[in-house]
Design a protein around this motif. Structure first.
Motif, PDB file in Angstrom:
ATOM      1  N   VAL A  39      -4.096  29.504  36.180  1.00 49.81           N
ATOM      2  CA  VAL A  39      -3.365  30.435  35.330  1.00 49.81           C
ATOM      3  C   VAL A  39      -2.468  29.880  34.231  1.00 49.81           C
ATOM      4  CG1 VAL A  39      -1.658  32.631  35.257  1.00 49.81           C
ATOM      5  CG2 VAL A  39      -3.268  32.124  37.162  1.00 49.81           C
ATOM      6  N   GLU A  40      -1.928  28.888  34.478  1.00 53.30           N
ATOM      7  CA  GLU A  40      -1.175  28.279  33.168  1.00 53.30           C
ATOM      8  C   GLU A  40      -1.855  27.455  32.353  1.00 53.30           C
ATOM      9  OE1 GLU A  40       2.104  28.096  33.004  1.00 53.30           O
ATOM     10  OE2 GLU A  40       2.477  29.416  34.595  1.00 53.30           O
ATOM     11  N   ASP A  41      -3.085  26.942  32.643  1.00 52.65           N
ATOM     12  CA  ASP A  41      -3.846  26.586  31.547  1.00 52.65           C
ATOM     13  C   ASP A  41      -4.535  27.499  30.816  1.00 52.65           C
ATOM     14  OD1 ASP A  41      -3.637  24.178  33.037  1.00 52.65           O
ATOM     15  OD2 ASP A  41      -5.843  23.876  34.100  1.00 52.65           O
ATOM     16  N   SER A  78      -0.322  38.859  46.383  1.00 51.72           N
ATOM     17  CA  SER A  78      -1.096  39.764  45.790  1.00 51.72           C
ATOM     18  C   SER A  78      -0.120  40.399  44.659  1.00 51.72           C
ATOM     19  CB  SER A  78      -1.148  41.003  46.764  1.00 51.72           C
ATOM     20  OG  SER A  78      -2.111  41.892  46.094  1.00 51.72           O
ATOM     21  N   VAL A  79      -0.422  40.014  43.529  1.00 45.88           N
ATOM     22  CA  VAL A  79       0.449  40.360  42.481  1.00 45.88           C
ATOM     23  C   VAL A  79       0.025  41.290  41.411  1.00 45.88           C
ATOM     24  CG1 VAL A  79       1.566  37.842  42.515  1.00 45.88           C
ATOM     25  CG2 VAL A  79      -0.406  38.470  41.003  1.00 45.88           C
ATOM     26  N   ALA A  80       0.907  41.936  40.746  1.00 45.29           N
ATOM     27  CA  ALA A  80       0.404  42.853  39.561  1.00 45.29           C
ATOM     28  C   ALA A  80       0.096  42.312  38.651  1.00 45.29           C
ATOM     29  CB  ALA A  80       1.816  43.884  39.274  1.00 45.29           C
ATOM     30  N   ALA A  81      -1.167  42.580  37.931  1.00 40.98           N
ATOM     31  CA  ALA A  81      -1.710  41.860  36.864  1.00 40.98           C
ATOM     32  C   ALA A  81      -2.387  42.945  35.792  1.00 40.98           C
ATOM     33  CB  ALA A  81      -2.869  41.056  37.365  1.00 40.98           C
ATOM     34  N   GLU A  82      -2.567  42.459  34.761  1.00 33.78           N
ATOM     35  CA  GLU A  82      -2.960  43.363  33.619  1.00 33.78           C
ATOM     36  C   GLU A  82      -4.313  43.993  33.958  1.00 33.78           C
ATOM     37  OE1 GLU A  82      -1.461  43.627  30.735  1.00 33.78           O
ATOM     38  OE2 GLU A  82      -2.669  45.194  29.739  1.00 33.78           O
ATOM     39  N   PRO A  83      -4.462  45.108  34.210  1.00 38.33           N
ATOM     40  CA  PRO A  83      -5.756  45.853  34.323  1.00 38.33           C
ATOM     41  C   PRO A  83      -6.703  45.831  33.413  1.00 38.33           C
ATOM     42  CG  PRO A  83      -4.144  47.563  33.801  1.00 38.33           C
ATOM     43  CD  PRO A  83      -3.572  46.199  33.619  1.00 38.33           C
ATOM     44  N   PRO A  84      -7.946  45.833  33.546  1.00 31.22           N
ATOM     45  CA  PRO A  84      -8.916  45.588  32.415  1.00 31.22           C
ATOM     46  C   PRO A  84      -9.022  46.948  31.571  1.00 31.22           C
ATOM     47  CG  PRO A  84     -10.113  46.105  34.576  1.00 31.22           C
ATOM     48  CD  PRO A  84      -8.837  45.897  34.681  1.00 31.22           C
ATOM     49  N   LEU A  85      -8.954  46.632  30.164  1.00 31.59           N
ATOM     50  CA  LEU A  85      -9.203  47.733  29.255  1.00 31.59           C
ATOM     51  C   LEU A  85     -10.552  48.095  29.305  1.00 31.59           C
ATOM     52  CD1 LEU A  85      -7.045  46.151  26.342  1.00 31.59           C
ATOM     53  CD2 LEU A  85      -6.655  48.218  27.426  1.00 31.59           C
ATOM     54  N   ALA A  86     -11.540  47.422  29.544  1.00 27.40           N
ATOM     55  CA  ALA A  86     -12.779  47.546  29.613  1.00 27.40           C
ATOM     56  C   ALA A  86     -13.748  46.643  30.672  1.00 27.40           C
ATOM     57  CB  ALA A  86     -13.574  47.130  28.226  1.00 27.40           C
ATOM     58  N   ASP A 137       0.700  37.830  31.766  1.00 31.72           N
ATOM     59  CA  ASP A 137       1.849  36.960  31.293  1.00 31.72           C
ATOM     60  C   ASP A 137       2.007  37.116  29.803  1.00 31.72           C
ATOM     61  OD1 ASP A 137       3.564  34.573  32.435  1.00 31.72           O
ATOM     62  OD2 ASP A 137       2.871  34.028  30.630  1.00 31.72           O
ATOM     63  N   VAL A 138       0.898  36.931  28.954  1.00 27.20           N
ATOM     64  CA  VAL A 138       0.949  36.878  27.549  1.00 27.20           C
ATOM     65  C   VAL A 138       0.978  38.189  26.833  1.00 27.20           C
ATOM     66  CG1 VAL A 138       0.241  34.455  27.253  1.00 27.20           C
ATOM     67  CG2 VAL A 138      -1.347  36.355  27.281  1.00 27.20           C
ATOM     68  N   ASP A 139       0.927  39.290  27.925  1.00 27.28           N
ATOM     69  CA  ASP A 139       0.981  40.722  27.298  1.00 27.28           C
ATOM     70  C   ASP A 139      -0.363  41.006  26.298  1.00 27.28           C
ATOM     71  OD1 ASP A 139       2.114  43.297  27.336  1.00 27.28           O
ATOM     72  OD2 ASP A 139       3.579  42.764  25.980  1.00 27.28           O
TER      73      ASP A 139
END
Ligand SMILES: NC(=O)C1=CN([C@@H]2O[C@H](COP(=O)(O)OP(=O)(O)OC[C@H]3O[C@@H](n4cnc5c(N)ncnc54)[C@H](O)[C@@H]3O)[C@@H](O)[C@H]2O)C=CC1
Ligand SMILES: O=C(CO)COP(=O)(O)O
Ligand SMILES: [Zn+2]
Length: 352
Positions: A77-79, A142-150, A110-112
């Protein structure tokens, strides 16, 4: 005063069908995103789809960057974050299996920046969800993450993937039966918040998949279509719930523990499926519906025994007796099974 509020974050474009990989650029353009794409992929998915996606963005006049990852770790994820933080990167496109998709959606959060999901296997229901599942030491987040826009799910590519990946996706869906049971139990015993719609959608998704099991066959593109629709639906249930609860109960804890302790862990979906047979037994007893879960798994060629998972009996018992430790999620495992009880559950259900 009524003060509750909730955010349900869902994709805007879900494109499923034969050859739709070629619509990836169009599906993204329609979102009016600025900047260049960062394509995150891994070796085989790059060959079957990632390279084509990069080429299509370049042909459209964009300057895509690429990061290849191997595993779903915080290091990976950091990479991705390092490259994604570049000012020219406008959005992230994950092309691959569940691990690539989880890493990409976590980095995007993370990077919004926006996230687009391009699955190359119908192997898991994280295709659409706003969650990511990442192991760390003795635990699994199990973390909240960005849901896909598409979401762009090309059934030609999904049907061409090894058949085991599709049966793993089916088993991940069948495990919703026990995940919802665990969720209801946690609600009754621990007052964990329960969402009727998410629970009903998750269960109905599993029921419909089982009803369609006869049409899920190798080299039949319609199978990829049926399974992908179920994976999308299950992911939507997780988004409605704002948690992976509708699709992840004790059977998932068992699988997460296998990922830690088994000499050769196998597909996530296959492991949760076998876990589901045993946790259904714990919920409803020897005469309960564990046979229905086993038969449903067998009907789509998914493993139902330790042998078929490539595991020995002792690894199964160790995973069952320690699964409750992996995270703070109340399930039928309560504060842990005794070794004798675990052996009995695995034996009666024919898993060992
Ligand atoms: N975020 C969420 O809500 C969810 C996350 N997951 C996570 O997803 C992961 C499991 O996903 P999987 O896809 O089973 O694992 P994976 O991402 O490791 O993929 C399995 C293998 O299939 C290969 N592969 C992918 N597409 C292929 C293709 N078209 N042809 C040939 N090989 C291909 C991959 O390179 C990899 O070697 C686990 O880490 C699990 O925790 C699972 C369900 C839900
Ligand atoms: O695999 C999942 C749903 O199928 C969700 O994963 P977690 O158990 O890590 O929340
Ligand atoms: Zn799962």
């Amino acid at each position: 005063m009524f003060e509750k509020s909730t955010w349900i974050r869902l994709p805007r474009n879900v494109v499923v069908g034969h050859g739709v990989l070629d619509d990836t650029v169009a599906a993204v353009e329609e979102l009016h995103l600025a900047g260049d794409p960062l394509v995150v992929t891994s070796p085989t998915p790059a060959e079957v789809a990632g390279d084509r996606v990069v080429e299509a963005f370049a042909d459209a006049g964009l300057d895509p960057q690429v990061v290849r990852i191997e595993e779903a770790t915080f290091g990976a994820v950091e990479d991705v974050i390092e490259v994604a933080a570049d000012g020219d990167v406008g959005y992230l496109v994950g092309v691959g299996g569940g691990k690539v998709i989880d890493v990409t959606k976590m980095a995007a959060e993370d990077v919004d920046k926006g996230f687009v999901s391009v699955p190359t296997a119908a192997s898991h229901d994280g295709i659409v969800s706003a969650r990511a599942s990442i192991p760390e030491g003795d635990t699994r987040h199990s973390v909240a993450a960005e849901p896909p826009l598409a979401v762009v799910a090309d059934t030609e590519i999904l049907a061409d993937a090894p058949w085991e990946l599709t049966t793993a996706g089916c088993a991940d869906i069948i495990s919703n039966f026990t995940a919802v049971r665990d969720w209801e139990l946690a609600h009754r015993l621990k007052n964990v918040e329960y969402h009727e719609y998410a629970g009903a959608l998750s269960r109905m998704t599993a029921e419909m998949l089982v009803e369609n099991a006869d049409s899920i066959r190798p080299e039949l593109e319609e199978s990829a279509w049926i399974v992908t629709k179920a994976l999308v639906s299950s992911g939507v249930a997780m988004s409605i719930a704002g948690s992976s609860r509708p699709a992840s109960g004790a059977e998932h804890l068992f699988s997460h523990q296998l990922d830690r302790i088994a000499p050769n862990p196998t597909y996530h979906g296959h492991q949760v499926g076998v876990g589901s047979i045993m946790t259904e037994y714990l919920h409803s007893g020897p005469k309960g519906q564990w046979r229905d879960i086993r038969d449903a798994l067998a009907s789509i060629d998914a493993p139902t025994t330790a042998d078929e998972l490539g595991l020995d009996s002792e690894t199964v018992i160790e995973a069952l007796t320690t699964a409750h430790e992996i995270r703070d999620r109340y399930t039928i495992l309560g504060d842990g099974m005794s070794e004798e009880a675990a052996r009995e559950a695995a034996r009666v259900t024919g898993v060992i």
